[in-house]
Design an enzyme around this catalytic site. Structure first.
Site, short mmCIF file in Angstrom:
data_model
loop_
_atom_site.label_atom_id
_atom_site.label_comp_id
_atom_site.label_asym_id
_atom_site.label_seq_id
_atom_site.Cartn_x
_atom_site.Cartn_y
_atom_site.Cartn_z
N GLU A 77 0.70 -1.69 0.36
CA GLU A 77 -0.27 -0.45 -0.03
C GLU A 77 0.92 1.22 0.14
OE1 GLU A 77 -2.26 1.49 3.42
OE2 GLU A 77 -0.56 1.50 4.29
N ASN A 78 2.21 0.86 -0.06
CA ASN A 78 2.95 1.99 0.30
C ASN A 78 4.31 2.43 -0.57
OD1 ASN A 78 1.82 1.85 3.57
ND2 ASN A 78 1.84 3.75 2.68
N ASN A 104 -4.97 1.32 3.79
CA ASN A 104 -6.17 2.56 3.85
C ASN A 104 -5.34 2.94 3.19
OD1 ASN A 104 -3.65 2.44 6.44
ND2 ASN A 104 -4.21 5.06 5.86
N HIS A 105 -4.19 3.18 2.45
CA HIS A 105 -4.12 4.40 1.28
C HIS A 105 -3.77 2.94 0.11
CE1 HIS A 105 -2.35 6.98 3.80
NE2 HIS A 105 -1.28 6.10 4.09
N HIS A 153 -5.28 -5.58 8.53
CA HIS A 153 -4.62 -3.70 8.59
C HIS A 153 -5.47 -2.63 9.41
CE1 HIS A 153 -1.88 -1.71 5.81
NE2 HIS A 153 -2.34 -0.26 6.29
N HIS A 163 0.15 -2.51 8.80
CA HIS A 163 -0.65 -0.66 8.92
C HIS A 163 0.19 0.24 9.58
CE1 HIS A 163 -3.05 2.67 8.86
NE2 HIS A 163 -2.75 2.81 10.02
N HIS A 213 3.45 -0.01 10.30
CA HIS A 213 4.82 0.09 10.44
C HIS A 213 6.30 -0.45 11.74
CE1 HIS A 213 3.67 2.78 6.14
NE2 HIS A 213 2.95 2.21 7.11
FE LIG Z 1 2.01 1.63 5.72
FE LIG Z 2 -2.11 1.61 6.04
#
Ligand SMILES: [Fe+2]
Ligand SMILES: [Fe+2]
Length: 277
Positions: free
Chosen positions: A39-40, A68-69, A154, A179, A181
């Site tokens: 997602e990142n 969420n991204h 997540h 999520h 990190h």
């Molecule tokens: Fe993330």
């Molecule tokens: Fe996230």
């Protein structure tokens, strides 16, 4: 079956760690199924693009999960339906492109179910994750319809992730939190046989604030004034993952071990008592 799950790949540094270390991990530990949270993974540190998705698959991933991204790069709304190994959260509103659960074939030929879900505590409003997950688990019983089930939960809140683990216990091979990190030290097998960790940690530069270069987040925390966009930190990333071995018949976990390679975290490598020959 051996399952490797790699936490949120952040920016170019995270992708470099994937390219450098993931193929070695897969061959060294004879991994049958590799899942990467992407997602990142774009240069901007948020969202996914088609070339980035392809790059993660080329490094050895069998599936890529989101969070969420998912839609920070709007093009993902277009190409996700052409990418059967790209999994977005299962509890988005009806009509959202893509799918939250995919059936894929592992390298050993066995069938695996991969589910991505978004938590609700301290997150954006989404539909109920538990009901959506249960429907998929019921439709694809572990040890019968599928030989492995992986749930990427997540979520911000540790309590909700613990609930997700116990909710799936005995019905999934692995429930892995993503999520935050930041890797947690609670990798374990739950009472009914599901491997669990609250958060696997990111694959990014830890000399940062959750993967982002420190200056702008520090400014916002100390002055309350946003001046620039967040940028991913560009130092050497730590690959953070868990390696799970499952029972061939039941699909439940026999072991779970954290992996941390490169960058500024202390290295952690798994040791398997039942090393495959
Ligand atoms: Fe993330
Ligand atoms: Fe996230």
């Amino acid at each position: 079956m051996r399952i490797l799950f790699v936490g949120d790949v952040v920016g170019r540094a995270g992708r470099e760690a994937i390219g450098t270390h993931l193929p070695n991990c897969i061959s060294r530990w004879k991994v049958d199924l590799t899942i990467v949270n992407g997602e990142n993974a774009t240069d901007a540190g948020f969202g996914i693009t088609r070339p980035v998705y392809d790059e993660i698959l080329a490094a050895g991933a069998d599936a890529v999960t989101l969070g969420n991204h998912s839609w920070n790069k709007k093009e993902a709304l277009q190409f996700i339906d052409e990418c059967p190994r790209l999994v977005r959260p299962i509890n988005y509103l009806a009509g959202t492109p893509g799918t939250g659960a995919v059936l894929i074939e592992a390298k050993n030929g066995q069938r695996a179910l991969v589910i991505n879900a978004l938590g609700r505590l301290f997150m954006e409003p989404v539909e109920d994750p538990f009901g959506r997950i249960a429907a998929e688990l019921d439709a694809n019983p572990l040890g019968r319809a599928v030989q492995a089930t992986i749930v990427d939960y997540h979520c911000e809140a540790t309590g909700e992730k613990h609930a997700a683990g116990h909710f799936c216990d005995g019905r999934a091979s692995l429930v892995v939190g993503t999520h935050t990190h930041t890797p947690s030290a609670d990798d374990r097998i739950l009472p009914r046989g599901t491997a669990f960790i609250t958060d696997v940690g990111m694959t990014g530069d830890y000399n940062s604030i959750v993967g982002m270069a420190k200056e702008e987040p520090l400014r916002r925390f100390t002055t309350g004034i946003p001046m620039r966009r967040f940028e991913p930190a560009s130092g050497e990333a730590t690959l953070c993952a868990v390696l799970v071995e499952t029972d061939e018949r039941s699909g439940l976990a026999l072991s779970i071990a954290p992996i941390r390679i490169g960058g500024c975290l202390k290295p952690v490598l798994p040791s398997f008592p039942n090393e495959k020959s």
